[in-house]
Enzyme design. Structure first.
Site, short mmCIF file in Angstrom:
data_model
loop_
_atom_site.label_atom_id
_atom_site.label_comp_id
_atom_site.label_asym_id
_atom_site.label_seq_id
_atom_site.Cartn_x
_atom_site.Cartn_y
_atom_site.Cartn_z
CG HIS A 84 -1.96 -1.15 1.06
ND1 HIS A 84 -2.03 -2.05 1.72
CD2 HIS A 84 -2.98 -1.02 0.33
CE1 HIS A 84 -3.03 -2.86 1.23
NE2 HIS A 84 -3.61 -2.21 0.54
CG ASP A 115 -15.45 -2.64 -1.94
OD1 ASP A 115 -16.40 -3.35 -2.05
OD2 ASP A 115 -14.30 -2.75 -1.86
CG ASP A 163 -6.47 -1.56 -3.44
OD1 ASP A 163 -5.97 -2.59 -3.93
OD2 ASP A 163 -6.62 -1.28 -2.10
#
Length: 413
Positions: A288, A332, A384
């Site tokens: 990350h 998400d 991501d």
């Protein structure tokens, strides 16, 4: 001229039916068609989901399982011609067999993985077994119902209830049972429906057919065993997950989209999505930090940031290290996962509470679809995501997706 022979009556060549079908009994048998069809489709779905959980490549697993199952249905229909006598008893026996094999099918895939870390053989064997048995049931029911109705009416009724049962299962499994009970328990629930159907049929016709009456204890026993399996399924799943992850399972649940498992080892904890490692606290910073800082440090214009994926909040943690970030939009599709990563003490400590930061705006939706609808533009966009093991994620690893992403970057973003 020669006389035209009459069409043979349905069931000609077999023993004459020993019972009369009233309207109520015929409706009960049609209800059995509905259950049989629904459970058959449900076993396809549970076995395909379990196979994809351990083997990945969702499209291939579903295609392979459904293809094998359909071929087995045809084989079962062909074999059913060999049954000439006592059709009702044969149907109840097959229903009990489907309840046993179909009900434990997903559990056996888990057991196979826990035992040998190999599930390919089981994911081929069980669709064949279940498909052959289900393929025998529908022709048998059509022949039984033809004792009351004309053959064409019996076939029309059977096919109508068959298709409706498939529709019901295709909605019940993904919307209710899978997110609420998981794969193994869902298969057991459908096994209970099969066993209950066999038991009910035996009870309804017990006075007319002694051979059917003798199957009542067997159907009741299978029903009880499946209830026991339902009660112990959680222990089985946790045991296999412990073997698969090698750690103590701290939390495990299924969202609408995936199976989430958090494990704890001596000095680290790990998050698994559908059996695949999402991050380990031992080394996630290497990923990350190197993901975030080259892009964030490229220029001072970074007030408005977008992250697609990143539901664990670890990338957001690195983005929030820059004090001039005024807003971070996190997209998400799995809102349950994000809520868990926000409230779990282990993960919240790892992401430094980034998911609770007042600058974060979270939207539980599909990133591709949202970008196509919105006109918003951003200074930084991060993608991501998990590895593209399913078609839902793979579509975000496409040229088309990145063309859409590019349209939402500000000049110099």
């Amino acid at each position: 001229s020669h006389p035209v022979p009459e069409s043979p009556r349905p069931g000609e060549g077999e023993a004459a039916p020993a019972l009369q079908l009233s309207r109520r009994r015929a409706l009960i048998l049609l209800g059995s068609v509905f259950i049989v069809a629904g459970c058959g489709l449900a076993y396809e779905l549970t076995m395909s989901t379990a196979a994809a959980f351990f083997l990945g490549d969702t499209v291939f697993q579903f295609s392979l399982t459904i293809g094998i199952f359909l071929a087995a249905l045809g084989l079962g229909a062909f074999v059913s011609r060999r049954i000439q006598r006592d059709l009702l008893r044969a149907f109840v026996l097959i229903e009990i067999g489907v309840a046993c094999i179909g009900g434990i099918s997903a559990a056996m895939i888990y057991v196979s993985y826990g035992w040998s870390h190999s599930v390919r053989g089981v994911t081929i064997l069980f669709p064949i077994l279940v498909g052959v048995l289900v393929g025998m049931e529908i022709p048998l029911l059509a022949r039984i119902l033809s004792w009351r109705d004309r053959w064409r009416d019996a076939i029309s009724n059977v096919l109508s209830f068959d298709y409706l049962g498939g529709l019901a299962a295709s909605l019940l499994y993904p919307l209710v049972l899978l997110p609420g009970l998981g794969i193994v328990r869902s298969a057991l629930v459908f096994g209970l429906l099969n066993a209950a159907t066999g038991l009910l049929t035996a009870l309804v016709f017990r006075k007319d057919a002694p051979s059917v009456r003798r199957l009542i204890p067997l159907a009741a026993l299978v029903l009880a065993l499946l209830v026991g399996g339902l009660a112990t399924a959680g222990t089985l799943v946790r045991g296999v997950e412990k073997v698969a992850t090698g750690g103590q399972v701290v939390a495990a649940f299924r969202t609408l989209y995936q199976r989430v498992v958090l494990t704890k080892h001596k000095n680290r904890h790990e998050l698994y999505l559908d059996g695949h490692l999402q991050f380990s606290s031992a080394d996630e910073r290497r990923y990350h930090e190197s993901f975030a800082h080259p892009a964030m440090g490229a220029s001072a214009m970074r007030r408005d940031v977008l992250i697609i994926g990143g539901g664990d909040g670890l990338l957001a943690r690195e983005v929030f290290r820059y004090g001039d970030v005024k807003r971070l939009t996190l997209i998400d599709i799995d809102g349950e996962l994000v809520r868990f990563c926000k409230t779990s003490k282990l993960i919240a400590a790892q992401n430094a509470g980034a998911l609770g930061d007042s600058r974060l705006r979270f939207l539980a939706t599909d990133g591709f679809t949202w970008l196509q609808r919105t006109a918003e533009r951003f200074d930084r966009i991060f993608v991501d995501l998990p590895d593209p093991r399913t078609e839902g994620v793979a579509r975000l690893y496409s040229v088309e997706f990145y063309k859409v992403v590019l349209q939402h970057l500000r000049p110099g973003g």
